[in-house]
Design an enzyme around this catalytic site. Structure first.
Site, mmCIF file in Angstrom:
data_model
loop_
_atom_site.group_PDB
_atom_site.id
_atom_site.type_symbol
_atom_site.label_atom_id
_atom_site.label_comp_id
_atom_site.label_asym_id
_atom_site.label_seq_id
_atom_site.Cartn_x
_atom_site.Cartn_y
_atom_site.Cartn_z
ATOM 1 N N ASN A 1 34.103 29.785 -4.316
ATOM 2 C CA ASN A 1 35.051 28.697 -4.008
ATOM 3 C C ASN A 1 35.078 27.619 -5.006
ATOM 4 O O ASN A 1 35.803 26.677 -4.712
ATOM 5 C CB ASN A 1 34.237 28.154 -2.524
ATOM 6 C CG ASN A 1 32.782 27.762 -2.862
ATOM 7 O OD1 ASN A 1 32.360 28.221 -3.815
ATOM 8 N ND2 ASN A 1 32.406 26.751 -2.191
ATOM 9 N N ARG B 1 0.791 -1.183 -0.167
ATOM 10 C CA ARG B 1 0.030 0.066 0.014
ATOM 11 C C ARG B 1 1.033 1.340 0.086
ATOM 12 O O ARG B 1 0.350 2.330 -0.341
ATOM 13 C CB ARG B 1 -0.906 -0.008 1.324
ATOM 14 C CG ARG B 1 -2.106 -1.005 0.781
ATOM 15 C CD ARG B 1 -3.049 -1.023 2.186
ATOM 16 N NE ARG B 1 -3.563 0.308 2.577
ATOM 17 C CZ ARG B 1 -3.606 0.537 3.891
ATOM 18 N NH1 ARG B 1 -3.415 -0.354 4.807
ATOM 19 N NH2 ARG B 1 -3.973 1.865 4.052
ATOM 20 N N GLN C 1 13.795 -14.236 4.961
ATOM 21 C CA GLN C 1 12.544 -14.805 5.274
ATOM 22 C C GLN C 1 12.075 -14.977 3.875
ATOM 23 O O GLN C 1 11.575 -14.086 3.435
ATOM 24 C CB GLN C 1 11.605 -14.443 6.243
ATOM 25 C CG GLN C 1 10.407 -15.209 6.602
ATOM 26 C CD GLN C 1 9.032 -14.406 7.072
ATOM 27 O OE1 GLN C 1 9.305 -13.212 7.089
ATOM 28 N NE2 GLN C 1 8.319 -15.249 7.712
ATOM 29 N N GLY D 1 -5.035 -8.282 16.689
ATOM 30 C CA GLY D 1 -5.279 -8.842 17.789
ATOM 31 C C GLY D 1 -5.625 -8.718 19.025
ATOM 32 O O GLY D 1 -5.220 -7.522 19.604
ATOM 33 N N TYR E 1 26.663 34.617 0.093
ATOM 34 C CA TYR E 1 27.185 33.034 0.176
ATOM 35 C C TYR E 1 28.496 33.146 0.726
ATOM 36 O O TYR E 1 29.369 33.652 0.260
ATOM 37 C CB TYR E 1 27.084 32.388 -1.205
ATOM 38 C CG TYR E 1 27.749 31.286 -1.390
ATOM 39 C CD1 TYR E 1 27.229 29.931 -0.459
ATOM 40 C CD2 TYR E 1 28.958 30.907 -1.875
ATOM 41 C CE1 TYR E 1 27.527 28.793 -0.506
ATOM 42 C CE2 TYR E 1 29.367 29.627 -1.766
ATOM 43 C CZ TYR E 1 28.829 28.694 -1.229
ATOM 44 O OH TYR E 1 29.325 27.360 -1.202
HETATM 45 C C1 UD1 Z 1 0.015 -8.662 13.754
HETATM 46 C C2 UD1 Z 1 -0.439 -9.467 14.849
HETATM 47 C C3 UD1 Z 1 -1.785 -8.812 15.496
HETATM 48 C C4 UD1 Z 1 -1.241 -7.256 16.014
HETATM 49 C C5 UD1 Z 1 -0.645 -6.685 14.684
HETATM 50 C C6 UD1 Z 1 -0.284 -5.313 15.095
HETATM 51 C C7 UD1 Z 1 0.305 -11.817 14.373
HETATM 52 C C8 UD1 Z 1 -0.213 -13.054 14.004
HETATM 53 N N1 UD1 Z 1 -0.724 -10.676 14.494
HETATM 54 O O1 UD1 Z 1 -0.916 -8.558 13.012
HETATM 55 O O2 UD1 Z 1 -1.989 -9.582 16.597
HETATM 56 O O3 UD1 Z 1 -2.259 -6.835 16.489
HETATM 57 O O4 UD1 Z 1 0.398 -7.257 14.165
HETATM 58 O O5 UD1 Z 1 0.149 -4.497 13.847
HETATM 59 O O6 UD1 Z 1 1.340 -11.816 14.770
HETATM 60 N N2 UD1 Z 1 6.247 -9.755 8.976
HETATM 61 C C9 UD1 Z 1 7.275 -10.524 8.541
HETATM 62 N N3 UD1 Z 1 7.010 -11.567 7.831
HETATM 63 C C10 UD1 Z 1 5.930 -12.162 7.744
HETATM 64 C C11 UD1 Z 1 4.883 -11.592 8.462
HETATM 65 C C12 UD1 Z 1 4.942 -10.332 8.743
HETATM 66 O O7 UD1 Z 1 8.419 -9.962 8.885
HETATM 67 O O8 UD1 Z 1 5.986 -13.436 7.355
HETATM 68 C C13 UD1 Z 1 6.228 -8.613 9.798
HETATM 69 C C14 UD1 Z 1 5.653 -7.258 8.616
HETATM 70 O O9 UD1 Z 1 6.674 -6.564 7.890
HETATM 71 C C15 UD1 Z 1 5.333 -6.273 9.863
HETATM 72 C C16 UD1 Z 1 4.889 -7.032 10.917
HETATM 73 O O10 UD1 Z 1 5.442 -8.415 10.678
HETATM 74 O O11 UD1 Z 1 6.381 -5.478 10.040
HETATM 75 C C17 UD1 Z 1 3.663 -7.343 11.242
HETATM 76 O O12 UD1 Z 1 3.055 -7.953 10.203
HETATM 77 P P1 UD1 Z 1 1.415 -7.657 9.980
HETATM 78 O O13 UD1 Z 1 1.174 -8.535 8.297
HETATM 79 O O14 UD1 Z 1 1.496 -6.116 9.600
HETATM 80 O O15 UD1 Z 1 0.692 -7.921 11.124
HETATM 81 P P2 UD1 Z 1 -0.474 -9.070 11.210
HETATM 82 O O16 UD1 Z 1 -0.112 -10.402 11.065
HETATM 83 O O17 UD1 Z 1 -1.637 -8.615 10.539
#
Ligand code: UD1
Length: 453
Positions: A372, A17, A77, A143, A352
């Site tokens: 300069n 986004r 990852q 969450g 300047y």
């Molecule tokens: C997650 C939490 C949720 C919380 C929310 C807050 C879990 C399952 N859920 O939601 O409870 O309220 O964050 O924002 O943990 N990321 C990785 N690798 C992945 C997935 C995510 O590095 O495979 C990183 C993303 O880049 C981001 C962060 O983890 O920085 C959170 O990922 P995102 O998908 O935004 O959060 P949710 O899983 O929806």
């Protein structure tokens, strides 16, 4: 016994986004990439290890990470199978680590170091897992933190799996956690992806810890700290929150700001007490302003030092390497780069000054330029103490002007000027009495002749 700390920063997400070629976590807040803000907060816990989980444009994020946190280990990852899977990537580099692991998000830049310190406190008090929660005005997709009768944390339920009653809970998971390392990686081995999103949820470690009889706890913070950035709108909101926080902190430290909402700081701006900042002043990185200085309206400062009692602006530009001495004055439409102004030196208008040293008490007249740059190399200008540079002078560098010398207005200086000498380097004025009137008559007659023919 001191407990060691490791940071595990999640930075694998694509950030669709944001609609950007730049990985999301490299977008800047107050001139610093978002992930570096999160790391800086974490550095307050004196981490002995830092692991950064990269994914989307992994090499680019890893390169930026080395600049901010040399020695951090980056692990990739791929594919990205959820937050639990992401943290598991940190298991090999932390295999021999014992202590607390803080899990931070690279897209959540506003967490305060003192909040992480409170979480560490709960760990020391015996909780195996400490989760940072906040009361959300609109809990939507977060969450939910389900607590027990004693205020302990029982489990985290993702919004997609939550019952209607659980969705009523407003205490939400920020994503930031502090977990004993052995417990973390042992429990992550038992996390499955049998859920609505088909992902490995980090949040499942809370339920698994409780099933083993381990205590889990919540530390609460304000919603402003947990703000995550998913879009350019969020990025602007995070910037605004950072700026507001920094303005308030500056005023609390004794800085006067006439219109604080119009002043923009860099992540590292240092302003001492008793500085006055007028409206619409903007700071780039690396600025230090000493107490008693005044920054007048519409000035732009970056990479510079302003000493006590100096007055900058209005409409001044201080570029990297500018060092403005005590009680010196840099006035309107004056640009200074890599130049030192001694005590009480002045350049009040339209000037300047680059690659130069200006002695104490020297006065640089309006329209003076240090030339300069010859198109290939930069050259230095030295102006002695108490020298007076007349208006509209060009000082062709390398230039040396001795203490107390006077440069006549409009001079082009190409040779050294010794101390206390007067240098005049311009065409000599010749007045021809009556010649202007004669010339006018002649031109008028020529025009009349042309109009007739
Ligand atoms: C997650 C939490 C949720 C919380 C929310 C807050 C879990 C399952 N859920 O939601 O409870 O309220 O964050 O924002 O943990 N990321 C990785 N690798 C992945 C997935 C995510 O590095 O495979 C990183 C993303 O880049 C981001 C962060 O983890 O920085 C959170 O990922 P995102 O998908 O935004 O959060 P949710 O899983 O929806």
């Amino acid at each position: 016994m001191t407990v060691e700390t490791a940071l595990c920063l999640l930075a694998a997400g694509k950030g669709t986004r944001m609609r950007s070629d730049l990985p999301k976590v490299l977008h800047q807040v107050a001139g610093l990439p978002m992930f570096a803000h999160a790391l800086n907060s974490g550095k307050g816990c004196n981490p002995s290890r830092i692991v950064i989980v990269t994914g989307h444009q992994s090499a680019r994020v890893a390169e930026a990470a080395q600049a901010v946190a040399p020695g951090a280990v980056c692990v990739e990852q791929s594919p990205q199978l959820g937050t639990g899977h992401a943290v598991q990537m940190a298991a090999p580099p932390l295999a021999d680590f014992e202590g607390d692991v803080f899990i931070l998000y690279g897209d959540t830049p506003l967490i305060l170091p003192e909040t992480l310190e409170r979480m560490a406190g709960k760990r020391r008090a015996g909780a195996a897992v400490v989760v940072l929660g906040f009361n959300a005005a609109d809990p939507a997709g977060y969450g939910r933190l389900i607590t027990d009768d004693n205020g302990g944390l029982d489990r985290i339920v993702e919004a997609k799996e939550a019952s209607p009653e659980e969705l009523q809970v407003t205490l939400c998971n920020s994503g930031v956690m502090c977990v004993d390392s052995r417990t973390l990686f042992r429990l992550l081995d038992n996390v499955t992806n049998d859920n609505a999103k088909g992902e490995y949820y980090l949040t499942d470690v809370v339920g698994l810890a409780r099933a083993e009889g381990l205590a889990c706890a919540v530390v609460e913070c304000g919603e402003d700290e947990t703000m995550g950035v998913d879009s350019r709108v969020n990025l602007a909101e995070a910037e605004a929150a950072f700026q507001n926080r920094t303005r308030l902190a500056a005023m609390e430290r004794g800085v006067t700001m006439i219109a604080p909402e119009t002043v923009f700081f860099s992540h590292d701006t240092q302003i001492e007490a008793d500085v006055i900042i007028e409206p619409n002043v903007v700071f780039g990185p690396g600025v230090h302003v000493a107490g008693g200085a005044t920054l007048r309206a519409f000035s732009h400062l970056e990479g510079c030092t302003v000493h006590s009692g100096a007055v900058i602006g209005p409409y001044a530009r201080l570029r990297p390497g500018a060092d403005i001495g005590e009680n010196a004055k840099i006035g309107n439409f004056v640009e200074v780069k890599a130049a030192t102004f001694g005590k009480g030196a002045k350049a009040n208008h339209l000037t300047y000054v680059g690659d130069a040293t200006i002695g104490a008490g020297a006065n640089i007249g309006a329209g003076t330029i240090t030339c300069n740059y010859d198109g290939f190399n930069k050259h230095k200008t030295q102006i002695g103490a108490g020298a007076f540079i007349g208006s509209n002078s060009a000082l062709v560098a390398p230039a040396q002007i001795g203490d107390g010398a006077i440069i006549a207005a409009g001079s082009v200086i190409t040779r050294p000027v010794e101390a206390d000498a007067l240098a005049v380097a311009r065409g000599i004025q010749a007045n021809k009495p009556g010649l202007a009137a004669k010339l006018r008559e002649k031109l008028k007659a020529m025009k009349e002749y042309r109009n007739k023919t």
